[in-house]
Motif scaffolding. Structure first.
Motif, PDB file in Angstrom:
ATOM      1  N   GLY A  13      36.838  35.249  33.742  1.00  0.00           N
ATOM      2  CA  GLY A  13      36.848  36.346  32.660  1.00  0.00           C
ATOM      3  C   GLY A  13      35.575  36.537  31.995  1.00  0.00           C
ATOM      4  O   GLY A  13      34.336  35.711  32.330  1.00  0.00           O
ATOM      5  N   MET A  53      40.539  39.251  30.558  1.00  0.00           N
ATOM      6  CA  MET A  53      39.531  40.371  30.151  1.00  0.00           C
ATOM      7  C   MET A  53      39.225  40.241  28.765  1.00  0.00           C
ATOM      8  O   MET A  53      40.389  40.349  27.848  1.00  0.00           O
ATOM      9  N   TYR A  59      39.649  45.307  31.031  1.00  0.00           N
ATOM     10  CA  TYR A  59      40.931  44.920  31.482  1.00  0.00           C
ATOM     11  C   TYR A  59      41.519  46.013  32.562  1.00  0.00           C
ATOM     12  O   TYR A  59      41.683  45.822  33.794  1.00  0.00           O
ATOM     13  N   GLY A  76      48.997  42.873  29.660  1.00  0.00           N
ATOM     14  CA  GLY A  76      48.614  42.123  30.970  1.00  0.00           C
ATOM     15  C   GLY A  76      50.049  42.043  31.758  1.00  0.00           C
ATOM     16  O   GLY A  76      50.947  42.411  31.418  1.00  0.00           O
ATOM     17  N   ILE A  86      46.424  39.044  35.679  1.00  0.00           N
ATOM     18  CA  ILE A  86      45.303  39.541  35.030  1.00  0.00           C
ATOM     19  C   ILE A  86      45.640  40.047  33.469  1.00  0.00           C
ATOM     20  O   ILE A  86      46.873  40.643  33.348  1.00  0.00           O
ATOM     21  N   ASN A  88      44.795  41.155  29.317  1.00  0.00           N
ATOM     22  CA  ASN A  88      43.961  41.613  28.085  1.00  0.00           C
ATOM     23  C   ASN A  88      43.905  40.743  27.129  1.00  0.00           C
ATOM     24  O   ASN A  88      44.786  40.706  26.393  1.00  0.00           O
TER      25      ASN A  88
END
Length: 239
Positions: A13, A53, A59, A76, A86, A88
């Motif tokens: 990240g 992210m 993101y 996410g 993945i 945020n």
């Protein structure tokens, strides 16, 4: 970007060093161990990738660049086929706990029913971690659930468990109903027992209705009345 290989996780990240370490410790390490001490037995035998992210913009950008995803959740999401989350990370840590639950459960209980999978993940999105377990507390999903109950538009508990159309039916209500039913099991100190009984069934699998009755010693309709009364006593104040 920062990168850390910490089996079974590969974590990457664009966070600051302090932010990255904080997410590793409180978002991944501690909840993972808590779930294995209380719920899960089988540990992952393949890598789980976690992409953290630092902003909503980055993101969304990397969700598109890596996976071609454009219509993404604000906080996410988890991609089961790639065993990848993945996130945020700027939106808080709760969604990471939610998706981490899904990722770990997929190894311990591959046939986990959708309603229980999302109920458990949603329970953990609003929780605190002890050395032995994660403990869900009342969260932002409560007002919507109480409103649906008041307006008499909440599907029955039997329908939630047995219909097998969790994502096609009203998903907002389904998430809230499943989440607080799992919290109800936790409140009754029956969550671990129920999860393990559901997971360890023989070849003739039940989505959970019969096991709910067996675990609580009541017909499902009586369980539902007790559960709704429990939900009616809960309160939640938005911060």
């Amino acid at each position: 970007w920062r990168l850390k290989v910490e089996p079974p996780f590969v974590v990457a990240g664009n966070l600051t060093k302090a932010g990255f370490e904080r997410q590793l410790e409180y978002g991944i390490r501690r909840p993972t161990e808590a779930m294995y001490r209380s719920l899960f037995n089988r540990r992952p035998d393949r890598p789980i990738t976690v992409i953290l992210m630092g902003s909503l913009r980055s993101y969304k950008r990397w969700a598109y660049r890596l996976f071609g995803d454009t219509d993404v959740a604000h906080f996410g999401y988890y991609k089961p086929a790639q065993q990848t989350m993945i996130m945020n990370a700027s939106s808080g840590i709760g969604t990471l706990w939610h998706e981490l639950t899904h990722a770990l459960a997929s190894f311990d209980f591959p046939q986990i029913p959708d309603w229980f999978n999302e109920g458990l993940g949603s329970l953990h999105e609003g929780a605190y971690t002890t050395k032995k377990r994660m403990v869900g507390v009342t969260n932002w999903r409560l007002p919507g659930l109480q409103d649906a109950i008041f307006k008499r538009r909440l599907p029955s508990l039997r329908r939630l468990i047995t219909r097998g159309a969790f994502y096609r039916d009203d998903p907002g209500t389904n998430y809230a109903q499943a989440r607080f039913f799992v919290q109800y099991l936790q409140h009754r100190k029956l969550l671990v027992r129920f999860y393990k009984a559901l997971r360890d069934q023989g070849p003739k699998r039940d989505l959970g209705a019969a096991l709910v009755e067996k675990t609580l010693g009541k017909k499902l309709e009586q369980v539902e009345r007790d559960y709704l009364a429990y939900v009616g006593r809960l309160t939640y104040r938005r911060r």
